[in-house]
Design a protein around this motif. Structure first.
Motif, short mmCIF file in Angstrom:
data_model
loop_
_atom_site.label_atom_id
_atom_site.label_comp_id
_atom_site.label_asym_id
_atom_site.label_seq_id
_atom_site.Cartn_x
_atom_site.Cartn_y
_atom_site.Cartn_z
N LEU A 695 0.79 -1.15 0.07
CA LEU A 695 -0.05 -0.10 0.03
C LEU A 695 0.72 1.20 0.09
N TYR A 696 1.99 1.15 0.84
CA TYR A 696 2.79 2.39 0.91
C TYR A 696 3.67 2.80 -0.66
N HIS A 697 3.90 1.54 -1.32
CA HIS A 697 4.50 1.49 -2.62
C HIS A 697 3.43 2.09 -3.69
N ARG A 698 2.29 1.55 -3.38
CA ARG A 698 1.18 2.15 -4.43
C ARG A 698 0.77 3.73 -4.15
N GLY A 699 0.98 4.03 -2.85
CA GLY A 699 0.82 5.39 -2.61
C GLY A 699 -0.61 5.49 -1.72
N TYR A 700 -0.26 5.52 -0.07
CA TYR A 700 -1.14 5.44 0.71
C TYR A 700 -2.03 6.85 0.78
N ARG A 701 -3.44 6.74 0.50
CA ARG A 701 -4.18 8.28 0.38
C ARG A 701 -5.17 8.05 1.69
N PRO A 702 -4.95 8.48 2.81
CA PRO A 702 -6.04 8.37 4.12
C PRO A 702 -7.22 8.77 3.59
N GLU A 703 -7.39 9.77 2.82
CA GLU A 703 -8.93 10.27 2.18
C GLU A 703 -9.58 9.10 1.86
N ASP A 704 -9.01 8.08 0.99
CA ASP A 704 -9.57 7.26 0.33
C ASP A 704 -10.24 6.31 1.29
N PHE A 705 -9.89 6.15 2.28
CA PHE A 705 -10.45 5.54 3.49
C PHE A 705 -11.54 6.12 4.16
N TYR A 706 -11.44 7.50 4.21
CA TYR A 706 -12.38 8.38 4.76
C TYR A 706 -13.75 8.52 3.81
N ASN A 707 -13.18 8.46 2.54
CA ASN A 707 -14.50 8.47 1.56
C ASN A 707 -15.28 7.42 1.52
N ALA A 708 -14.54 6.18 1.94
CA ALA A 708 -15.14 4.83 1.73
C ALA A 708 -15.97 4.31 3.15
N ASN A 709 -15.69 5.01 3.85
CA ASN A 709 -16.37 4.57 5.20
C ASN A 709 -17.04 5.54 6.14
N GLN A 710 -18.39 5.29 6.15
CA GLN A 710 -19.10 6.51 7.15
C GLN A 710 -18.85 6.24 8.42
N SER A 711 -18.25 5.50 8.90
CA SER A 711 -17.92 5.66 10.50
C SER A 711 -16.69 6.40 10.63
N ILE A 712 -15.60 6.21 9.65
CA ILE A 712 -14.49 7.02 9.89
C ILE A 712 -14.85 8.57 9.66
N ARG A 713 -16.02 8.76 8.56
CA ARG A 713 -16.26 10.20 8.39
C ARG A 713 -16.87 10.84 9.49
N ASP A 714 -17.58 9.87 10.20
CA ASP A 714 -18.47 10.56 11.45
C ASP A 714 -17.55 10.69 12.41
#
Ligand code: GPQ
Length: 802
Positions: A695-714
């Motif tokens: 994931l690190y080598h692909r380029g980790y973008r925390p926003e991707d997880f933010y966008n994909a997960n309602q609980s994280i957003r909340d």
């Protein structure tokens, strides 16, 4: 039947009361009797030490010298009495006079001469080596102030000095007869003599190293070893001339500069501190120790040809890496060896343990700093580097392109790990996973050059402190069921597996856990003013505060849980989250995380809708003696570091042996805990080391997880909006959204899911107790007795002295 040691102790306590205080126990006050008990115990150890060291000398046994900037000793009275099998007798004896031994235990401050895992490991190894009758001497610094006292004010960590010597100095035995001079600064001059080109160190500044010996007891053994702690002072006292002229402050300046070296432990854990004073500390204790070791060897054998057969010097992480050039210096400058002979002796006497792969913890020093402070040492490092690079060019031309990474001096810096690898015959990591990462990643090139140097020794803990003394009820149950043999040989604990279906034993286990939870609850009530429910599940994360250890992930899950209880009518199993952690003083993000934990604790506590289901407690001033209270009370052990980052962990082992079930990532020694207990007795979640790297080598973008997960957003928006008690945590919000270097968000969903699995398991009381039993019964391999036996057999090649 009372043992002979108890008898001696009692007589000695009475005597000390008379001689030191002109008093007797009956009329003595608590402080006097406390001092008498410690002094008497120390005297017994001193006598045993004398007898044991005679035997070591007679047998000309090979010895281990364990060099470490840190030994997190903790308290000693209980441990020593327990090891001497005199605890019950002395307790009863004191009780006759109305003294409670527990109060004495509480009076003794921790010797906090370490930060965390690395220092505590060193102390566990001293205990185990001694119990197994191996000769070992630990070397470190007699810090006047150990790890700071942590006080939380309004959620913010404040540090206060920890002066421990007044109340615990009875264990320190001064040896003014063995003072040694250490040289700093100055110049080097080369000139030809009949021995060839010789180097002289001139115009140096001298500092005296005065040793204090702390005796280390073992259980059921004749052996007593020593931990030698060096204290710094000036060679000349104060300046009489200046004093006479009335310049009082100036007259003591030299003394102040010298003694600053042993003044205080650097409180940074897993992170380098590139300060001049830190370099001085390192060289100070390395030089004093090696001068002493070599002097003794030479006196006995008159040559150093036999040195590698009689001594092994262990370098505990790179902090004592100057052992490499210092041993070279002593052999060449003090004993006249030529380079090749000196190198042969040095590189066959040193062994190195690496404790981290975190780049910010791999020590390197600016060339100028080393050169100015230690000119002779620097010139030796330069030559080691020249020869090393030459060797690579000649024998491994394929690695020429990597020479910058491998060199000991490059990019303006002296790289201490590279120096250790080049100068030691053995390099080991501290868990299977970590040692693999060293070989395949961190020191990949070195492993090509020296494939035989690299090995693994998985860390361990002394179960005598962490189980027998910290959890006497569980220790008692084990003794009843499987006999007391496990105290000496923890592999016996495996027999406890037989009670997997034994209802009576399972119920005893639950009662014991409950008692331990009450003990902790009392402590929390007293210190935090929070009432915790002992029927709730105790979920514990105790360790240094570090981003990679991800206390933040734990809090995010708690906030999510809070919101689900508060806004979605979720009714979880009652649970209590317990945190304790010190942050290094200048580590802002770590302090912010503590502030967040405290704010969440307040928020939950004030909320009548939530507080019956959820409690969060941050216990201040985590230290060995506090760990001994917290760990036996845990149901769940949080070991949630980002995979690949925690070299081993040892708290995970302490919690496991006390019956806590691990909730963790596949990191460090968690992997081996998983193998020991089986998948059904541990809760694993999150990305693997490989997945993290990908994931690190692909380029980790925390926003991707933010966008994909309602609980994280909340959760994140709740934090941002001031939901946590109206407090501002923008720094943490931005950290998570735009950086999140340890991938909290990537593991969040999997972590929350693991928590639900934990709850489900905990609801099934019988099943959960069985999981707990499996953890206790399969902790045998995590004994530090096993670790040191590995070191003794495979690295140090030493034998017990009986
Ligand atoms: N460790 Cl390099 C420390 O406690 N301090 C340090 O400066 C370094 C490592 C720890 C490491 O983080 C843990 O994973 C280990 O279990 C522990 O050393 C003992 O090996």
């Amino acid at each position: 039947m009372e043992n002979h040691v108890s008898q001696k102790l009692k007589t000695s306590i009475e005597k000390i009361m008379e001689v030191n205080f002109g008093n007797n126990i009956k009329n003595g006050n608590k402080r006097q009797v406390y001092e008498a008990v410690l002094t008497a115990t120390n005297e017994i150890l001193a006598e045993k030490r004398y007898e044991y060291s005679k035997k070591v000398k007679e047998q000309e046994a090979k010895q281990v010298y364990y060099m470490s900037m840190e030994f997190l000793v903790g308290t000693s009275l209980k441990n020593n009495l327990w090891n001497l099998e005199a605890e019950d007798d002395i307790k009863a004896f004191l009780a006759e006079y109305g003294f409670d031994i527990e109060e004495f235990y509480e009076m003794e401050p921790d010797a906090g001469l370490g930060n965390g895992g690395l220092g505590r490991l060193a102390s566990c190894y001293m205990d185990s080596m001694t119990t197994l009758s191996y000769p070992i001497t630990g070397f470190s610094i007699r810090y006047e102030f150990g790890i700071f006292k942590q006080v939380i004010i309004d959620g913010w960590q404040n540090e206060f000095p920890d002066s421990w010597i007044d109340q615990a100095g009875y264990w320190l035995n001064p040896r003014a007869d063995e003072e040694i001079e250490v040289h700093f600064f100055g110049n080097i001059k080369e000139h030809w003599t009949d021995k060839g080109l010789t180097t002289e160190h001139t115009d140096y500044v001298s500092v005296m190293a005065k040793p204090y010996d702390l005796f280390i007891s073992g259980y059921d053994t004749e052996a007593v070893n020593t931990l030698r702690l060096w204290s710094a002072k000036s060679t000349s006292g104060f300046n009489m001339d200046l004093f006479s002229k009335g310049e009082y402050v100036k007259s003591t300046e030299n003394e102040a500069i010298a003694s600053s070296i042993s003044k205080v432990l650097y409180p940074a854990d897993d992170k380098i501190e590139g300060k001049s004073l830190r370099l001085k500390q390192q060289y100070f204790f390395v030089s004093a120790s090696l001068q002493q070791i070599t002097k003794e060897h030479y006196k006995k054998y008159g040559t150093f040809e036999s040195f590698p057969d009689k001594a092994v010097i262990h370098i505990n992480d790179t902090h004592p890496s100057l052992c490499v050039p210092e041993l070279m210096r002593i052999l060449m400058d003090d004993y006249g060896y030529v380079w090749d002979a000196a190198w042969d002796i040095t590189a066959n006497s040193l062994a190195y343990t690496n404790h981290t792969v975190m780049s910010e913890a791999l020590e390197k020093w600016p060339i100028d700093l080393v050169k100015s402070h230690l000119p002779r040492i620097y010139s030796i490092i330069e030559e080691i580097n020249r020869r090393f690079c030459q060797f690579i060019y000649t024998n491994h031309p394929e690695l020429s392109a990597s020479i910058d990474k491998m060199a000991i001096i490059s990019e303006g810096m002296v790289k201490m790990a590279n120096l250790c690898i080049a100068g030691s015959y053995s390099v080991n990591g501290v868990s299977k996973l970590h040692s693999d990462i060293l070989k395949t990643d961190t020191f990949h090139n070195f492993n090509i050059v020296y494939p035989d140097k690299f090995t693994n020794v998985t860390n361990g803990i002394t179960h005598r402190r962490w189980l027998c003394q910290a959890n006497p009820l569980l220790s008692q149950l084990l003794t009843e069921k499987i006999g007391g043999g496990f105290k000496k040989s923890l592999s016996d604990i495996e027999k406890f597996n037989e009670f997997y279906y034994d209802e009576a034993v399972l119920s005893r286990l639950r009662e014991i856990k409950k008692e331990n939870k009450k003990r902790l609850a009392d402590y929390i009530a007293q210190k935090n003013g929070i009432e915790v429910n002992c029927d709730s599940m105790f979920d514990v994360q105790v360790k240094r505060l570090h981003e990679y250890k991800r206390q933040l992930l734990n809090v995010l899950q708690i906030i999510d849980l809070y919101r689900k209880i508060k806004f979605q009518g979720f009714r979880p199993l009652p649970q209590t989250y317990i945190f304790a952690a010190k942050a290094s003083a200048g580590y802002f993000m770590a302090k912010e995380i503590i502030r967040l934990i405290c704010a969440v604790s307040d928020m939950v506590e004030r909320d009548p809708d939530v507080r019956d289901f959820l409690k969060v407690v941050f216990i201040a001033d985590y230290k060995v003696s506090l760990a001994e209270i917290i760990i036996p009370a845990a149901d769940i052990s949080e070991q949630i570091s980002q995979a690949g980052k925690e070299a081993s962990g040892t708290g995970n082992m302490k919690l496991m042996i006390n019956g806590a079930v691990t909730l963790g990532t596949m990191d460090g020694a968690n992997v081996e805990i998983y193998e020991a207990v089986g998948p059904e007795n541990i809760f694993i979640f999150g990305l693997s080391t490989q997945e993290v790297n990908d994931l690190y080598h692909r380029g980790y973008r925390p926003e991707d997880f933010y966008n994909a997960n309602q609980s994280i957003r909340d959760v994140l928006e709740f934090i941002k909006s001031g939901g946590i008690g109206g407090k501002n945590f923008d720094s943490l919000y931005h950290y998570l959204m735009y950086s999140d270097p340890y991938m909290n968000l990537a593991d969040f969903a999997s972590y929350c899911d693991a928590h639900r699995r934990v709850e489900e398991a905990y609801r099934d009381e019988a099943r959960f107790t069985q999981m707990s039993l499996k953890n206790i019964a399969n902790a045998g391999i995590f004994a530090s007795d096993r670790s040191v036996t590995d070191y003794a057999n495979h690295i140090w090649h030493v034998k017990p002295v009986q």
